[in-house]
Design a protein around this motif. Structure first.
Motif, mmCIF file in Angstrom:
data_model
loop_
_atom_site.group_PDB
_atom_site.id
_atom_site.type_symbol
_atom_site.label_atom_id
_atom_site.label_comp_id
_atom_site.label_asym_id
_atom_site.label_seq_id
_atom_site.Cartn_x
_atom_site.Cartn_y
_atom_site.Cartn_z
ATOM 1 N N VAL A 1 0.834 -1.203 0.000
ATOM 2 C CA VAL A 1 0.000 0.000 0.000
ATOM 3 C C VAL A 1 0.869 1.254 0.000
ATOM 4 N N PHE A 2 1.907 1.272 0.839
ATOM 5 C CA PHE A 2 2.764 2.444 0.964
ATOM 6 C C PHE A 2 3.811 2.545 -0.149
ATOM 7 N N GLY A 3 4.004 1.462 -0.877
ATOM 8 C CA GLY A 3 5.048 1.465 -1.898
ATOM 9 C C GLY A 3 6.440 1.456 -1.281
ATOM 10 N N LYS A 4 6.541 0.813 -0.133
ATOM 11 C CA LYS A 4 7.802 0.720 0.604
ATOM 12 C C LYS A 4 8.128 -0.747 0.827
ATOM 13 N N SER A 5 9.295 -0.999 1.386
ATOM 14 C CA SER A 5 9.666 -2.383 1.679
ATOM 15 C C SER A 5 9.070 -2.819 3.014
ATOM 16 N N ASP A 6 8.983 -4.116 3.192
ATOM 17 C CA ASP A 6 8.530 -4.689 4.448
ATOM 18 C C ASP A 6 9.432 -4.232 5.600
ATOM 19 N N VAL A 7 10.720 -4.109 5.336
ATOM 20 C CA VAL A 7 11.687 -3.656 6.345
ATOM 21 C C VAL A 7 11.342 -2.236 6.804
ATOM 22 N N THR A 8 10.988 -1.378 5.867
ATOM 23 C CA THR A 8 10.614 0.003 6.209
ATOM 24 C C THR A 8 9.372 0.032 7.084
ATOM 25 N N ILE A 9 8.378 -0.756 6.729
ATOM 26 C CA ILE A 9 7.136 -0.795 7.510
ATOM 27 C C ILE A 9 7.430 -1.278 8.932
ATOM 28 N N ARG A 10 8.232 -2.308 9.078
ATOM 29 C CA ARG A 10 8.568 -2.813 10.411
ATOM 30 C C ARG A 10 9.360 -1.775 11.209
ATOM 31 N N ARG A 11 10.248 -1.051 10.525
ATOM 32 C CA ARG A 11 11.003 0.020 11.196
ATOM 33 C C ARG A 11 10.059 1.134 11.654
ATOM 34 N N TRP A 12 9.108 1.523 10.800
ATOM 35 C CA TRP A 12 8.124 2.538 11.184
ATOM 36 C C TRP A 12 7.362 2.085 12.429
ATOM 37 N N CYS A 13 7.002 0.816 12.488
ATOM 38 C CA CYS A 13 6.285 0.277 13.650
ATOM 39 C C CYS A 13 7.165 0.339 14.900
ATOM 40 N N ARG A 14 8.399 -0.107 14.773
ATOM 41 C CA ARG A 14 9.315 -0.114 15.926
ATOM 42 C C ARG A 14 9.596 1.290 16.451
ATOM 43 N N THR A 15 9.661 2.274 15.551
ATOM 44 C CA THR A 15 10.027 3.639 15.949
ATOM 45 C C THR A 15 8.818 4.519 16.244
ATOM 46 N N GLY A 16 7.622 3.940 16.162
ATOM 47 C CA GLY A 16 6.420 4.703 16.501
ATOM 48 C C GLY A 16 5.867 5.572 15.379
ATOM 49 N N GLN A 17 6.401 5.440 14.187
ATOM 50 C CA GLN A 17 5.896 6.225 13.057
ATOM 51 C C GLN A 17 4.605 5.649 12.487
ATOM 52 N N LEU A 18 4.349 4.391 12.797
ATOM 53 C CA LEU A 18 3.139 3.716 12.344
ATOM 54 C C LEU A 18 2.625 2.856 13.490
ATOM 55 N N LYS A 19 1.405 3.137 13.908
ATOM 56 C CA LYS A 19 0.805 2.389 15.007
ATOM 57 C C LYS A 19 0.491 0.967 14.524
ATOM 58 N N TYR A 20 0.698 0.006 15.408
ATOM 59 C CA TYR A 20 0.393 -1.380 15.048
ATOM 60 C C TYR A 20 -0.374 -2.045 16.180
ATOM 61 N N GLN A 21 -1.058 -3.135 15.860
ATOM 62 C CA GLN A 21 -1.874 -3.859 16.827
ATOM 63 C C GLN A 21 -1.067 -4.895 17.597
ATOM 64 N N ARG A 22 -0.188 -5.567 16.881
ATOM 65 C CA ARG A 22 0.687 -6.562 17.507
ATOM 66 C C ARG A 22 1.856 -6.823 16.559
ATOM 67 N N LYS A 23 2.874 -7.503 17.088
ATOM 68 C CA LYS A 23 4.009 -7.840 16.225
ATOM 69 C C LYS A 23 4.249 -9.339 16.218
ATOM 70 N N ASN A 24 5.116 -9.738 15.331
ATOM 71 C CA ASN A 24 5.448 -11.154 15.090
ATOM 72 C C ASN A 24 4.267 -11.924 14.536
ATOM 73 N N PRO A 25 3.743 -11.631 13.400
ATOM 74 C CA PRO A 25 4.138 -10.536 12.505
ATOM 75 C C PRO A 25 3.455 -9.227 12.903
ATOM 76 N N TYR A 26 3.993 -8.129 12.385
ATOM 77 C CA TYR A 26 3.364 -6.837 12.623
ATOM 78 C C TYR A 26 1.998 -6.812 11.944
ATOM 79 N N ILE A 27 1.003 -6.390 12.697
ATOM 80 C CA ILE A 27 -0.361 -6.263 12.178
ATOM 81 C C ILE A 27 -0.780 -4.808 12.356
ATOM 82 N N ILE A 28 -1.226 -4.190 11.279
ATOM 83 C CA ILE A 28 -1.572 -2.767 11.269
ATOM 84 C C ILE A 28 -3.005 -2.601 10.793
ATOM 85 N N LYS A 29 -3.801 -1.878 11.564
ATOM 86 C CA LYS A 29 -5.181 -1.603 11.140
ATOM 87 C C LYS A 29 -5.174 -0.606 9.985
#
Length: 113
Positions: free
Chosen positions: A43-71
């Motif tokens: 959706v974002f046109g980014k890599s999976d690594v970028t999305i996970r980094r955004w989640c870890r750094t608080g740039q993207l809110k997530y519901q849970r990790k392993n795997p990261y789940i984002i509403k």
């Protein structure tokens, strides 16, 4: 910053189409759907690594990790925030609102900052 939901409501009050200010893909994101990081990356046109980094750094809110789940609603908020300065510039260039509506719009946006 105003939430994307409050922004959409505000545009509705002023009879302005939201698709004029937000990316085309915005409406394809389902608010309550839970996307994994790979789907979010598409959706974002980014890599999976970028999305996970955004989640870890608080740039993207997530519901849970392993795997990261984002509403979907959290993805929409990130897209809105990323486009906010462009949206404000576009709104300031509007000529179809009367002075009262334009002042109301700017006031609502200013109150959120």
């Amino acid at each position: 910053m105003i939430s994307y939901k409050a922004f959409l409501k505000l545009l509705g009050e002023l009879h302005l189409p939201h698709n004029r200010f937000l990316p085309d893909d915005f409406d394809n994101i389902i608010d309550d759907f839970e996307y994994d990081s790979k789907q979010a990356a598409e959706v974002f046109g980014k890599s999976d690594v970028t999305i996970r980094r955004w989640c870890r750094t608080g740039q993207l809110k997530y519901q849970r990790k392993n795997p990261y789940i984002i509403k979907g609603s959290d993805m929409k908020q990130k897209i809105f925030e990323d486009h906010y300065s462009t949206i404000i510039s576009q709104l300031k260039g509007l000529r179809e609102l009367d002075d009262h509506d334009f002042k109301y719009l700017l006031n609502q946006l200013d109150q959120s900052n």
